[in-house]
Scaffold this motif. Structure first.
Motif, mmCIF file in Angstrom:
data_model
loop_
_atom_site.group_PDB
_atom_site.id
_atom_site.type_symbol
_atom_site.label_atom_id
_atom_site.label_comp_id
_atom_site.label_asym_id
_atom_site.label_seq_id
_atom_site.Cartn_x
_atom_site.Cartn_y
_atom_site.Cartn_z
ATOM 1 N N ASP A 1 0.812 -1.208 0.000
ATOM 2 C CA ASP A 1 0.000 0.000 0.000
ATOM 3 C C ASP A 1 0.853 1.269 0.000
ATOM 4 O O ASP A 1 0.323 2.370 0.129
ATOM 5 N N GLY A 2 2.155 1.128 -0.122
ATOM 6 C CA GLY A 2 3.011 2.307 -0.077
ATOM 7 C C GLY A 2 4.185 2.194 -1.021
ATOM 8 O O GLY A 2 4.717 1.101 -1.256
ATOM 9 N N ALA A 3 4.604 3.345 -1.565
ATOM 10 C CA ALA A 3 5.743 3.356 -2.480
ATOM 11 C C ALA A 3 7.016 2.907 -1.775
ATOM 12 O O ALA A 3 7.908 2.323 -2.396
ATOM 13 N N GLY A 4 7.099 3.160 -0.458
ATOM 14 C CA GLY A 4 8.275 2.741 0.287
ATOM 15 C C GLY A 4 8.461 1.239 0.286
ATOM 16 O O GLY A 4 9.594 0.737 0.311
ATOM 17 N N VAL A 5 7.362 0.505 0.254
ATOM 18 C CA VAL A 5 7.436 -0.960 0.221
ATOM 19 C C VAL A 5 8.030 -1.413 -1.107
ATOM 20 O O VAL A 5 8.871 -2.320 -1.163
ATOM 21 N N LEU A 6 7.594 -0.786 -2.209
ATOM 22 C CA LEU A 6 8.140 -1.119 -3.528
ATOM 23 C C LEU A 6 9.625 -0.792 -3.590
ATOM 24 O O LEU A 6 10.432 -1.572 -4.116
ATOM 25 N N TRP A 7 10.000 0.374 -3.056
ATOM 26 C CA TRP A 7 11.418 0.760 -3.072
ATOM 27 C C TRP A 7 12.262 -0.233 -2.280
ATOM 28 O O TRP A 7 13.321 -0.672 -2.746
ATOM 29 N N ALA A 8 11.805 -0.595 -1.083
ATOM 30 C CA ALA A 8 12.575 -1.516 -0.236
ATOM 31 C C ALA A 8 12.762 -2.858 -0.933
ATOM 32 O O ALA A 8 13.853 -3.443 -0.900
ATOM 33 N N ALA A 9 11.694 -3.352 -1.565
ATOM 34 C CA ALA A 9 11.784 -4.640 -2.256
ATOM 35 C C ALA A 9 12.790 -4.570 -3.396
ATOM 36 O O ALA A 9 13.578 -5.499 -3.614
ATOM 37 N N ARG A 10 12.792 -3.477 -4.148
ATOM 38 C CA ARG A 10 13.727 -3.305 -5.280
ATOM 39 C C ARG A 10 15.162 -3.145 -4.780
ATOM 40 O O ARG A 10 16.086 -3.824 -5.261
ATOM 41 N N PHE A 11 15.341 -2.273 -3.812
ATOM 42 C CA PHE A 11 16.683 -1.995 -3.292
ATOM 43 C C PHE A 11 17.313 -3.234 -2.663
ATOM 44 O O PHE A 11 18.489 -3.538 -2.895
ATOM 45 N N LEU A 12 16.545 -3.969 -1.887
ATOM 46 C CA LEU A 12 17.097 -5.125 -1.176
ATOM 47 C C LEU A 12 17.439 -6.284 -2.099
ATOM 48 O O LEU A 12 18.210 -7.169 -1.715
ATOM 49 N N THR A 13 16.883 -6.303 -3.294
ATOM 50 C CA THR A 13 17.174 -7.399 -4.228
ATOM 51 C C THR A 13 18.252 -7.032 -5.250
ATOM 52 O O THR A 13 18.628 -7.879 -6.065
ATOM 53 N N LEU A 14 18.746 -5.801 -5.201
ATOM 54 C CA LEU A 14 19.834 -5.419 -6.108
ATOM 55 C C LEU A 14 21.116 -6.135 -5.678
ATOM 56 O O LEU A 14 21.527 -6.043 -4.523
ATOM 57 N N PRO A 15 21.773 -6.854 -6.577
ATOM 58 C CA PRO A 15 22.983 -7.607 -6.207
ATOM 59 C C PRO A 15 24.156 -6.688 -5.889
ATOM 60 O O PRO A 15 24.243 -5.568 -6.395
ATOM 61 N N THR A 16 25.041 -7.183 -5.044
ATOM 62 C CA THR A 16 26.250 -6.427 -4.689
ATOM 63 C C THR A 16 27.470 -7.350 -4.774
ATOM 64 O O THR A 16 27.352 -8.573 -4.748
ATOM 65 N N THR A 17 28.634 -6.743 -4.848
ATOM 66 C CA THR A 17 29.870 -7.501 -4.898
ATOM 67 C C THR A 17 30.172 -8.138 -3.540
ATOM 68 O O THR A 17 29.640 -7.708 -2.515
ATOM 69 N N ARG A 18 31.020 -9.149 -3.533
ATOM 70 C CA ARG A 18 31.381 -9.819 -2.284
ATOM 71 C C ARG A 18 32.494 -9.092 -1.539
ATOM 72 O O ARG A 18 32.744 -9.378 -0.368
ATOM 73 N N LEU A 19 33.174 -8.178 -2.210
ATOM 74 C CA LEU A 19 34.239 -7.423 -1.559
ATOM 75 C C LEU A 19 33.641 -6.408 -0.602
ATOM 76 O O LEU A 19 32.902 -5.511 -1.013
ATOM 77 N N ARG A 20 33.945 -6.533 0.679
ATOM 78 C CA ARG A 20 33.266 -5.741 1.698
ATOM 79 C C ARG A 20 33.432 -4.241 1.498
ATOM 80 O O ARG A 20 32.457 -3.485 1.602
ATOM 81 N N VAL A 21 34.647 -3.797 1.207
ATOM 82 C CA VAL A 21 34.899 -2.360 1.047
ATOM 83 C C VAL A 21 34.072 -1.796 -0.106
ATOM 84 O O VAL A 21 33.427 -0.756 0.007
ATOM 85 N N LEU A 22 34.060 -2.503 -1.223
ATOM 86 C CA LEU A 22 33.308 -2.036 -2.386
ATOM 87 C C LEU A 22 31.803 -2.212 -2.173
ATOM 88 O O LEU A 22 31.013 -1.411 -2.685
ATOM 89 N N ARG A 23 31.443 -3.240 -1.416
ATOM 90 C CA ARG A 23 30.025 -3.525 -1.213
ATOM 91 C C ARG A 23 29.330 -2.392 -0.462
ATOM 92 O O ARG A 23 28.201 -2.023 -0.785
ATOM 93 N N GLN A 24 29.991 -1.828 0.506
ATOM 94 C CA GLN A 24 29.392 -0.735 1.262
ATOM 95 C C GLN A 24 29.131 0.479 0.376
ATOM 96 O O GLN A 24 28.041 1.073 0.413
ATOM 97 N N ALA A 25 30.133 0.846 -0.414
ATOM 98 C CA ALA A 25 29.957 1.984 -1.310
ATOM 99 C C ALA A 25 28.884 1.686 -2.359
ATOM 100 O O ALA A 25 28.071 2.563 -2.709
ATOM 101 N N GLN A 26 28.874 0.468 -2.852
ATOM 102 C CA GLN A 26 27.897 0.079 -3.865
ATOM 103 C C GLN A 26 26.476 0.123 -3.291
ATOM 104 O O GLN A 26 25.546 0.595 -3.949
ATOM 105 N N THR A 27 26.320 -0.351 -2.072
ATOM 106 C CA THR A 27 25.005 -0.357 -1.438
ATOM 107 C C THR A 27 24.473 1.057 -1.252
ATOM 108 O O THR A 27 23.298 1.344 -1.517
ATOM 109 N N LEU A 28 25.332 1.960 -0.798
ATOM 110 C CA LEU A 28 24.912 3.347 -0.605
ATOM 111 C C LEU A 28 24.558 4.006 -1.933
ATOM 112 O O LEU A 28 23.592 4.775 -2.019
ATOM 113 N N THR A 29 25.315 3.685 -2.970
ATOM 114 C CA THR A 29 25.006 4.216 -4.300
ATOM 115 C C THR A 29 23.671 3.692 -4.798
ATOM 116 O O THR A 29 22.855 4.430 -5.359
#
Length: 270
Positions: A40-68
């Protein structure tokens, strides 16, 4: 559901619901056992999309990638809403979902009972709905300010309603459905509707369509309509359901990584 063998509980989920569920195990348990949860909210759609975006396994790069990813997906929610329509294909606003259910109820001949809101709002909403859906069987209605809300179970059963609209505000409406579902032997679908009756009756004004499509309803609510929650001021509720929600989702992904989705992704809508 309206023709099923038992009562099905339906909940409409927004970011405020998710924040409450994260901090209240009782409420989370209700949502986990609900038969159908609607976005019932756009925030739910955003969270579902954001949380399923893949990230690299390298921790240092993963943090920057997640924030981006957080920045890009949030911008896309406003500038290109179709980007956030996976894995959840769309959001169904509360009043829109209610009207869809009423249309189905009219087609199958299922009587509807309206519980909640002030007595004048409840009556006015039923009159408006009846004029818009002349074939809908309105079994009855009752305001949400009864000293003993358990007593209304009898009139609901006597009305032979199969669709029950419960607009008591969250989490009261969810807990009311949970606590009384065993006694509601005739009802086949109970829906937590929040302030839908107020919107239909004209007590609250909905955000313009363009703000709904851009996920900016929270901004409209910050300045429009009287806040009747009593427990929290409107700015505090917006703070909890927008900035704090975004921060919590981002922190969760930073800690746990992306969520995998088993189903193959469909072609991105244009």
């Amino acid at each position: 559901m309206l023709t099923g063998p038992r009562l099905s509980a339906v909940a409409k989920i927004n970011s405020e619901f998710l924040m409450r569920a994260a901090e209240d195990r009782e409420f989370a348990a209700y949502l986990e056992t609900s038969d159908l949860n609607l976005a019932d909210g756009a925030g739910v759609l955003w969270a579902a999309r954001f949380l399923t975006l893949p990230t690299t396994r390298l921790r240092v790069l993963r943090q920057a990638q997640t924030l981006t990813q957080a920045v890009v997906s949030l911008a896309a929610l406003v500038l290109r809403p179709s980007y956030c329509r996976w894995p959840l294909p769309e959001r169904i606003p509360g009043v829109q979902a209610l009207y869809a259910m009423l249309e189905v109820a009219a087609k199958v001949g299922a009587p509807v009972f309206f519980l909640g809101a002030r007595a004048d709002v409840n009556r006015r909403a039923r009159e408006i709905i009846s004029s818009q859906h002349p074939h809908l069987l309105i079994a009855g209605g009752c305001d949400g300010y009864q000293p003993d809300r358990t007593a209304v179970v009898g009139p609901i059963e006597e009305s032979e309603a199969r669709l029950l609209i419960v607009a008591l505000g969250s989490p009261k409406q969810e807990y009311w459905i949970r606590d009384h579902r065993e006694r509601l032997t005739r009802v086949r679908m109970a829906v937590g509707e929040g302030g839908s009756l107020d919107f239909i009756a004209g007590d609250f004004r909905r955000a313009p369509r363009w703000m709904q499509e851009k996920g900016l309803e929270w901004l409209w609510r910050l300045f429009m309509n009287e806040d009747r929650t009593g427990a929290k001021s409107r700015p505090r509720r917006i703070w909890n359901s927008v900035p704090r929600f975004i921060w919590r989702v981002v922190c969760w992904k930073l800690k746990h990584g992306p969520v995998s989705v088993e189903e193959s992704r469909p072609a991105e809508p244009r």
